[in-house]
Each structure stands twice: as structure tokens, then as C-alpha cells.
Enzyme design. Structure first.
Site, PDB file in Angstrom:
ATOM      1  N   HIS A 178       0.765  -1.015  -0.052  1.00 10.52           N
ATOM      2  CA  HIS A 178       0.186   0.152  -0.136  1.00 10.52           C
ATOM      3  C   HIS A 178       0.915   1.381   0.093  1.00 10.52           C
ATOM      4  O   HIS A 178       2.305   1.113   0.010  1.00 10.52           O
ATOM      5  CB  HIS A 178      -0.937   0.004   1.132  1.00 10.52           C
ATOM      6  CG  HIS A 178      -0.135  -0.127   2.533  1.00 10.52           C
ATOM      7  ND1 HIS A 178       0.281  -1.278   3.134  1.00 10.52           N
ATOM      8  CD2 HIS A 178      -0.022   0.703   3.550  1.00 10.52           C
ATOM      9  CE1 HIS A 178       0.804  -1.226   4.116  1.00 10.52           C
ATOM     10  NE2 HIS A 178       0.631   0.165   4.528  1.00 10.52           N
ATOM     11  N   THR A 180       2.111   4.532  -4.465  1.00 18.73           N
ATOM     12  CA  THR A 180       3.187   4.460  -5.549  1.00 18.73           C
ATOM     13  C   THR A 180       4.143   3.649  -5.106  1.00 18.73           C
ATOM     14  O   THR A 180       4.417   3.273  -4.113  1.00 18.73           O
ATOM     15  CB  THR A 180       3.474   5.859  -5.658  1.00 18.73           C
ATOM     16  OG1 THR A 180       4.014   6.583  -4.505  1.00 18.73           O
ATOM     17  CG2 THR A 180       2.619   6.894  -6.292  1.00 18.73           C
ATOM     18  N   ARG A 181       4.937   2.932  -6.260  1.00 20.38           N
ATOM     19  CA  ARG A 181       6.011   2.208  -6.236  1.00 20.38           C
ATOM     20  C   ARG A 181       7.047   2.789  -7.313  1.00 20.38           C
ATOM     21  O   ARG A 181       6.612   2.780  -8.421  1.00 20.38           O
ATOM     22  CB  ARG A 181       5.662   0.794  -6.293  1.00 20.38           C
ATOM     23  CG  ARG A 181       4.994   0.075  -5.123  1.00 20.38           C
ATOM     24  CD  ARG A 181       5.620   0.179  -3.631  1.00 20.38           C
ATOM     25  NE  ARG A 181       5.306  -0.437  -2.700  1.00 20.38           N
ATOM     26  CZ  ARG A 181       4.525   0.053  -1.688  1.00 20.38           C
ATOM     27  NH1 ARG A 181       4.248   1.546  -1.770  1.00 20.38           N
ATOM     28  NH2 ARG A 181       4.048  -0.551  -0.700  1.00 20.38           N
ATOM     29  N   LYS A 221       5.742  12.571  -1.846  1.00 18.51           N
ATOM     30  CA  LYS A 221       5.812  11.321  -0.920  1.00 18.51           C
ATOM     31  C   LYS A 221       7.198  11.169  -0.818  1.00 18.51           C
ATOM     32  O   LYS A 221       7.927  10.950  -1.898  1.00 18.51           O
ATOM     33  CB  LYS A 221       5.290  10.146  -1.634  1.00 18.51           C
ATOM     34  CG  LYS A 221       5.180   8.883  -0.772  1.00 18.51           C
ATOM     35  CD  LYS A 221       4.462   7.760  -1.409  1.00 18.51           C
ATOM     36  CE  LYS A 221       5.098   6.438  -1.048  1.00 18.51           C
ATOM     37  NZ  LYS A 221       4.724   5.373  -1.911  1.00 18.51           N
ATOM     38  N   HIS A 226      14.729   4.516   2.796  1.00 19.75           N
ATOM     39  CA  HIS A 226      14.572   3.126   2.291  1.00 19.75           C
ATOM     40  C   HIS A 226      15.694   2.410   3.334  1.00 19.75           C
ATOM     41  O   HIS A 226      16.710   2.625   3.354  1.00 19.75           O
ATOM     42  CB  HIS A 226      15.173   2.829   0.876  1.00 19.75           C
ATOM     43  CG  HIS A 226      15.460   1.589   0.418  1.00 19.75           C
ATOM     44  ND1 HIS A 226      14.456   0.697   0.394  1.00 19.75           N
ATOM     45  CD2 HIS A 226      16.569   0.860  -0.262  1.00 19.75           C
ATOM     46  CE1 HIS A 226      14.843  -0.474  -0.425  1.00 19.75           C
ATOM     47  NE2 HIS A 226      16.334  -0.377  -0.587  1.00 19.75           N
ATOM     48  N   CYS A 268       4.444   0.819   6.704  1.00 22.90           N
ATOM     49  CA  CYS A 268       4.366  -0.596   5.960  1.00 22.90           C
ATOM     50  C   CYS A 268       5.396  -1.316   6.354  1.00 22.90           C
ATOM     51  O   CYS A 268       6.437  -1.060   6.927  1.00 22.90           O
ATOM     52  CB  CYS A 268       4.536   0.058   4.492  1.00 22.90           C
ATOM     53  SG  CYS A 268       4.434  -0.983   3.155  1.00 22.90           S
ATOM     54  N   LYS A 285       7.927  -3.721  -8.466  1.00 21.97           N
ATOM     55  CA  LYS A 285       7.938  -3.507 -10.016  1.00 21.97           C
ATOM     56  C   LYS A 285       8.000  -4.883 -10.480  1.00 21.97           C
ATOM     57  O   LYS A 285       7.852  -5.079 -11.667  1.00 21.97           O
ATOM     58  CB  LYS A 285       9.253  -2.572 -10.164  1.00 21.97           C
ATOM     59  CG  LYS A 285      10.672  -3.172  -9.636  1.00 21.97           C
ATOM     60  CD  LYS A 285      11.813  -2.261 -10.099  1.00 21.97           C
ATOM     61  CE  LYS A 285      11.828  -1.269  -8.902  1.00 21.97           C
ATOM     62  NZ  LYS A 285      12.166  -1.918  -7.255  1.00 21.97           N
TER      63      LYS A 285
END
Ligand code: FAD
Length: 371
Positions: free
Chosen positions: A46, A49-50, A262, A266, A310, A343
Site C-alpha cells: 500500500h 505508488t512504487r 511522498k 529506504h 508498511c 516492480k
């Protein structure tokens, strides 16, 4: 008598929806089970966007796979009539000897991908939202962009169903066992049998197979209003961007698609479990991301609009896990994408359908198996 299938897919998020779609398309009898009603906001797919990118810094072996993923996303877009991917271009920014810049450049050169090396001043001139420091450089690649995960999962599930897959939501697998030549899957509602079981349960793989060396990492996503109005961050002006800074810290961001800018780190999150993950976001976490934004993305440092939490499922080497279960070759486990798998989900679905039919996959999967 239990109902028998060619394949049961457990978990219908990113990887499982693609697997159900590709398996059903080939005429296999498919049952898909999900604990919730996908797409949902309780796993790893969720947050609106990715990023998709081709000059893969993590390892050049991913490049042919991501190229196939692009083809499959495009086919799915045509079939479903829904926009799934928007190419914005992408920049990977860091010191010239950082893993990010070195790795992206290496993959681009090895596979002959379109790319440009940009000094910091050129990045600022072309993309005024981005402020790399003067000793940073960027690898720019034109094909990078954004996938819309809810739309991708919804489209894959719709295609799976159209090709005859049976999909059961709110029906978690409770356990599985060997039953003669088959695998038996038990839920609160049913007793099913199948030749192959494919487990694509995301973070819950760590619960179903606690012996695998997987770690769950909490990750926070932030959306900010930009201070200067949205022009600098419009998708036509702002590529997706990934930064390596202060050694091994990573930060990334997206253009503004109408909900704000956003951004996120990482990795660097707390290690957690599915059951105990903290969903609240602390002020300290907002301050930390603001300090990265002030440094690299100053015009985005406006009002905080929203946050989401997430989970990554990490392997020790941060490469994927796509393998048969060592104790039973009829069970395939795929996931643990260490924060960079979305992806690839279209192509991983295709690979898993190949493996379920005992076909040789067309990609080198050695990095993802045999651990
Ligand atoms: C914050 C964040 C940012 C990311 N950014 C990127 C990015 O920019 N680009 C990129 O490529 N990747 C990115 N990733 C990684 C990517 O999103 C994940 O690798 C991918 O979405 C994981 O998909 P999955 O199918 O393994 O898990 P999920 O999509 O979470 O699906 C697992 C499914 O299994 C179901 N399930 C669990 N247990 C059971 C059970 N017992 N029975 C039945 N069903 C069950 C769940 O309900 C769920 O629907 C990011 C991940 C996160 C968390």
C-alpha cells in the site's frame, strides 16, 4: 471430497495476484486465498505508488527481469484499460563511488541502457526540486517511473478471475500438509487439494515458515505539501529520485500526483513482527525525514499531510526469495523482496507459473534460491 486444483496461491497481494493471473491464463485450475480483501493496507503493497527503474543498482541480474516486467505491465494496462505505470524518468543520486551510483551505472553500461551521468549542477538545473550536494552526481534514466500498486493488484486479480481462477477473500490458510501426491490446504471454511502450493503471503511468510532467515522491518511513508506550490514537483518536471548519503543511508521520493510529495527512507527502520508492528508515527520520525528533505528537497518541506506504515520482508543479502521449500518441492515460496520487489511482481507471477508447470524459467534465479 476436497476440491482439487492444479495450484493454490496463498496470498493475493503483489506477487500472488500476478501468480494467479499468469497461472489461470495458461489454463491451470487455480484457487487463490487471501487473509483480507486485496488490495489492502495491512501488508507491503500500500501507499499509493512504487518506483520502477531499469538501471538496477542492486545487481545487473535484475535488468532482464525488470525489462520483462515492463512488457507485462504494459500488456496488463492494455487488457484492463487502467493506467498502471507512469514513466517520469528517474535519478539515482550520491557520491560517485556510492553503491547506488556505481551500481546503477554498472547495470546501465553492461546492458546498454539509455542513461546519462549528470553532475550536481546539471541535476539542479534540469530538476529544480532536487538539491544534490556539490560532490554528488546522478545517473539519469528515462524509463524509470511510478507504478500504482492498488490498480496493479486489482487488474491482476480481475484478469485471474476472467481466466477462471477462484479467488477467496477473508479466508486465510490455517495450515497445509502432504496428502498422497497432493498438498492439502485447510482454512476455516474449506479443505482443498492441489498439485502445487505457492505461498506469496508477504510478511506472513515469516509466520508460516518461521525457520526461514527473514526479518520484518518497519518503514514509514510521508506525504508533504510543497512550500512553493506544486509546479516543481509536477510529474512532468520531477523524476522519481533515490539518494544515497552519509555512507549507507538511502532516501527516496516521488513527484506530486495530487496528494502531496511522498518521501521515505529506504531501510533503517525498526525490526519488528507482523503481530507487534507499531502503526503510530512519532514526532521524531517526522523531524528526521524533514531534515533529509531540507537538505535535498527543500521546496517540499511544507505541511505534513499524512503518513503510512508498511513492512519490508528482508533476506540477509537483500535479494529476493523465489525457491521451492527445502522440505517439500511441491511448495514454492516467493516474496521477501527486501523493499524493492513491487516492480517485479508481474514477472515474478510469470516465473512462478513456469515453475508450477515445471518449465525452465527464462531468467537466472540463482541469486534468489538455494540459500
Ligand atoms: C514502504 C515500502 C515501499 C516500497 N517501495 C517500493 C518501490 O518503490 N518499488 C518496488 O519495486 N518495491 C517497493 N517496495 C517493495 C514491494 O512493495 C513489496 O516487495 C511487495 O509489495 C510485496 O508484495 P507481496 O505480494 O510479497 O506482499 P503483499 O502485497 O503484502 O501480499 C501478501 C498477501 O498475503 C496475504 N496473506 C498473508 N497470510 C495469509 C494466509 N495465511 N492465507 C492467505 N493469505 C495470506 C495478505 O493478506 C496479503 O494480501 C516497498 C515496500 C514498502 C513496504
Amino acid at each position: 471430497m476436497p476440491v482439487t486444483y492444479d495450484v493454490i496461491v496463498v496470498g493475493l497481494g503483489a506477487m500472488g495476484s500476478a501468480t494467479a493471473c499468469h497461472s489461470a491464463r495458461r489454463g491451470m485450475r487455480v484457487l487463490g486465498l487471501d487473509r483480507f480483501s486485496p488490495p489492502h493496507a495491512l501488508g507491503s503493497s500500500h501507499g499509493e505508488t512504487r518506483i520502477i527503474r531499469e538501471a538496477y543498482f542492486e545487481h545487473p541480474v535484475y535488468v532482464p527481469m525488470v525489462q520483462r516486467a515492463y512488457e507485462l505491465w504494459s500488456d496488463l494496462e492494455k487488457e484492463s484499460g487502467i493506467t498502471l505505470l507512469r514513466e517520469t524518468g528517474g535519478v539515482m543520486i550520491g557520491r560517485p563511488d556510492s553503491d547506488l551510483v556505481k551500481g546503477a551505472r554498472h547495470s546501465a553500461e553492461l546492458h546498454g541502457l539509455r542513461h546519462e551521468m549528470l553532475p550536481a549542477g546539471e541535476v539542479r538545473a534540469r530538476f529544480p526540486a532536487l538539491h544534490p550536494e556539490s560532490d554528488m552526481v546522478a545517473v539519469w534514466e528515462p524509463r524509470a517511473g511510478v507504478l500504482f500498486p492498488d490498480a496493479c493488484i486489482t487488474a491482476q486479480l480481475a484478469q485471474a478471475r476472467r481466466h477462471g481462477a477462484e479467488l477467496h477473500y477473508e479466508e486465510p490458510m490455517l495450515r497445509w500438509e502432504v496428502a498422497g501426491d497432493d498438498i492439502r490446504v485447510l482454512t476455516a471454511q474449506g479443505d482443498y487439494r492441489s498439485r502445487q502450493l505457492i505461498v506469496t503471503a508477504g510478511v506472513w511468510i515469516s509466520v508460516l515458515f518461521p525457520e526461514l532467515p527473514l526479518c520484518i522491518e518497519r518503514q514509514v511513508l510521508f506525504w508533504f505539501d510543497s512550500r512553493s506550490g506544486s509546479e516543481l514537483f509536477a510529474p512532468e518536471c520531477c523524476p522519481v529520485h533515490l539518494w544515497q548519503f552519509d555512507g549507507r543511508r538511502f532516501f527516496y521520493g516521488f513527484p506530486d500526483f495530487g496528494d502531496g510529495v511522498k518521501v521515505a527512507f529506504h531501510h533503517g527502520g525498526d525490526m519488528t513482527t507482523v503481530e507487534t508492528m507499531r502503526r503510530a508515527v512519532g514526532d521524531g520520525e517526522v523531524q528526521e525525514i524533514r531534515s533529509a528533505m531540507r537538505r535535498f528537497l527543500p521546496a517540499a518541506d511544507g505541511t505534513l499531510r499524512m503518513t503510512a506504515v508498511c513492512m519490508y520482508t528482508n533476506t540477509p543479502d537483500e535479494h529476493f526469495w523465489i525457491d521451492r521449500y527445502p522440505r517439500n518441492p511441491q511448495v514454492l515460496i516467493a516474496s521477501a523482496c527486501s523493499g524493492h520487489g513491487f516492480k517485479f511482481s508481474s514477472v515474478i507471477g510469470e516465473v512462478l507459473a513456469d515453475l508450477a508447470q515445471c518449465k525452465r524459467p527464462r531468467f537466472d534465479l540463482s541469486l534468489f534460491s538455494g540459500r
